[in-house]
Design an enzyme around this catalytic site. Structure first.
Site, PDB file in Angstrom:
ATOM      1  N   SER A  88      20.756 -19.959  -3.125  1.00 45.43           N
ATOM      2  CA  SER A  88      20.872 -18.605  -2.579  1.00 45.43           C
ATOM      3  C   SER A  88      21.631 -18.589  -1.259  1.00 45.43           C
ATOM      4  CB  SER A  88      19.482 -18.004  -2.358  1.00 45.43           C
ATOM      5  OG  SER A  88      18.802 -17.834  -3.572  1.00 45.43           O
TER       6      SER A  88
ATOM      7  N   HIS B  31      23.668 -15.138  -5.919  1.00 44.47           N
ATOM      8  CA  HIS B  31      24.146 -16.149  -6.857  1.00 44.47           C
ATOM      9  C   HIS B  31      25.334 -15.559  -7.614  1.00 44.47           C
ATOM     10  CE1 HIS B  31      20.677 -19.060  -6.675  1.00 44.47           C
ATOM     11  NE2 HIS B  31      20.185 -18.005  -6.036  1.00 44.47           N
TER      12      HIS B  31
ATOM     13  N   HIS C 225      16.947 -19.919 -12.782  1.00 43.05           N
ATOM     14  CA  HIS C 225      15.577 -20.143 -12.347  1.00 43.05           C
ATOM     15  C   HIS C 225      14.598 -19.922 -13.505  1.00 43.05           C
ATOM     16  CE1 HIS C 225      17.860 -18.840  -8.792  1.00 43.05           C
ATOM     17  NE2 HIS C 225      17.066 -19.620  -8.092  1.00 43.05           N
TER      18      HIS C 225
ATOM     19  N   TYR D 101      11.793 -18.510 -13.209  1.00 39.25           N
ATOM     20  CA  TYR D 101      11.188 -17.177 -13.107  1.00 39.25           C
ATOM     21  C   TYR D 101      12.058 -16.081 -13.727  1.00 39.25           C
ATOM     22  CZ  TYR D 101      14.163 -16.453  -8.930  1.00 39.25           C
ATOM     23  OH  TYR D 101      15.227 -16.344  -8.060  1.00 39.25           O
ATOM     24  N   GLU D 102      13.323 -16.377 -14.009  1.00 39.99           N
ATOM     25  CA  GLU D 102      14.177 -15.391 -14.665  1.00 39.99           C
ATOM     26  C   GLU D 102      13.847 -15.246 -16.154  1.00 39.99           C
ATOM     27  OE1 GLU D 102      18.491 -15.393 -13.193  1.00 39.99           O
ATOM     28  OE2 GLU D 102      17.754 -17.344 -12.513  1.00 39.99           O
TER      29      GLU D 102
ATOM     30  N   ALA E 114      17.789 -22.618  -0.720  1.00 44.84           N
ATOM     31  CA  ALA E 114      17.156 -21.948   0.407  1.00 44.84           C
ATOM     32  C   ALA E 114      15.650 -22.087   0.225  1.00 44.84           C
ATOM     33  CB  ALA E 114      17.565 -20.480   0.461  1.00 44.84           C
TER      34      ALA E 114
ATOM     35  N   MET F 176      11.750 -22.197  -5.239  1.00 52.74           N
ATOM     36  CA  MET F 176      11.533 -21.828  -6.637  1.00 52.74           C
ATOM     37  C   MET F 176      12.567 -22.474  -7.549  1.00 52.74           C
ATOM     38  SD  MET F 176      10.908 -17.756  -5.904  1.00 52.74           S
ATOM     39  CE  MET F 176       9.867 -17.222  -4.525  1.00 52.74           C
ATOM     40  N   SER F 177      13.108 -23.608  -7.141  1.00 50.69           N
ATOM     41  CA  SER F 177      14.200 -24.212  -7.911  1.00 50.69           C
ATOM     42  C   SER F 177      14.226 -25.722  -7.688  1.00 50.69           C
ATOM     43  CB  SER F 177      15.542 -23.595  -7.478  1.00 50.69           C
ATOM     44  OG  SER F 177      15.854 -23.979  -6.137  1.00 50.69           O
TER      45      SER F 177
ATOM     46  N   ASN G  57      13.502 -19.217   6.153  1.00 53.95           N
ATOM     47  CA  ASN G  57      12.424 -18.459   6.788  1.00 53.95           C
ATOM     48  C   ASN G  57      11.211 -19.373   6.874  1.00 53.95           C
ATOM     49  OD1 ASN G  57      12.591 -17.702   3.685  1.00 53.95           O
ATOM     50  ND2 ASN G  57      10.425 -17.726   4.263  1.00 53.95           N
TER      51      ASN G  57
ATOM     52  N   HIS H 183      13.892 -11.319   0.373  1.00 48.66           N
ATOM     53  CA  HIS H 183      15.078 -12.069  -0.070  1.00 48.66           C
ATOM     54  C   HIS H 183      16.267 -11.773   0.843  1.00 48.66           C
ATOM     55  CE1 HIS H 183      17.472 -14.416  -2.815  1.00 48.66           C
ATOM     56  NE2 HIS H 183      18.319 -13.426  -2.982  1.00 48.66           N
TER      57      HIS H 183
END
Length: 277
Positions: free
Chosen positions: A29, A60, A82, A84-85, A112, A210-211, A234, A246
């Site tokens: 990201s 992306h 990902h 989650y997609e 990120a 998440m990746s 963050n 995000h």
């Protein structure tokens, strides 16, 4: 994904490539800007490539870019897939298999991430020493295709020690302070609760995202050498009294892109492909 699908995707790409890539790049990201630095680029939208999923996440770009970066033949994912997609783990890691089929020896994977380690700050770059798979799934579950890798791959050195030492030397050369730590992968897409972050810190995590972990598992299974870099976009939930968004991730990666570009370009320019760690 089966070997036939991998070969079909690689054959499509090979028809349009004049040189074999030696280094693969996965850009997370807000970090896809690195692909814009590639000379003599040949670009492929993911939807053009047989069997490729499509990236649906803001930040992306959704294309594969091949060419020359700092004198090295590279192929870069400008945006990733990902879990989650809604994709399977095999779909998430399909590009790693295709890049291996194209001939890469090494993979540089970026993301990120939220900072768990309280000594970190937004904007820090962290070299990934190790990871924790907290996703409840694994891309190697299911029948194993021996031509792709061992049934039980060793993960004790998933992140190449020679590459880590090389990255430290590159950071010192350009006057950049970098962190080291353990990356924890959760499924997302919701950010973690403060209680979950306290748990992950107890587990030994320094950053969370998440990746990355599925791709690194597939890379280890494929025999690729891996260097991982997290941009701490963050601080994770409960550390600072502020909501997580995000947009904040993208804003932070934009602020640090100059350091990120200088760092990764120096790594690529001098990466010791032959010496294994």
């Amino acid at each position: 994904m089966d070997q036939k699908s991998i070969k079909e995707a690689a054959a499509f790409l090979n028809k349009n490539l004049t040189e074999k890539p030696e280094i693969g790049l996965i850009l997370g990201s807000g970090l896809g800007v690195l692909a814009d630095e590639i000379d003599n680029p040949v670009s492929f939208l993911y939807k053009q490539i047989p069997h490729f999923p499509e990236s649906t996440v803001s930040g992306h770009k959704g294309q594969l870019v091949a060419g020359i970066l700092e004198g090295r033949q590279v192929i870069a994912m400008q945006g990733r897939f990902h879990y989650y997609e809604g994709y399977t783990m095999q779909q998430v890691t399909f590009p790693v298999r295709v890049m291996k089929e194209l001939g890469i020896d090494s993979l540089v994977v970026t993301n990120a991430a939220g900072g768990i380690n309280k000594s970190f700050h937004a904007g820090d770059l962290m070299l990934i020493d190790d990871h924790i798979n907290n996703m409840g799934n694994n891309p190697l579950i299911g029948p194993n295709q021996e031509e792709m890798g061992d049934r039980f791959p060793d993960m004790s050195a998933a992140y190449d020690s020679v590459y880590l030492a090389h990255a430290d030397q590159c950071a010192e050369k350009i006057g950049l302070t970098v962190r080291h730590g353990v990356y924890v992968a959760n499924t997302g897409p919701a950010y973690e609760t403060p209680a979950e972050i306290r748990m992950l810190r107890t587990f030994g995590g320094d950053a969370v995202g998440m990746s990355t972990v599925p791709e690194v598992i597939a890379a280890a299974h494929s025999g690729l050498r891996v260097l991982g870099i997290s941009c701490i976009s963050n601080m994770a939930a409960g550390i600072l009294d502020q909501p997580l968004t995000h947009n904040e991730v993208i804003e932070t990666t934009d602020k640090v892109k100059e350091n990120f570009l200088r760092f990764v370009k120096e790594i690529i320019r001098t990466l010791p492909i032959k010496e294994r760690g």
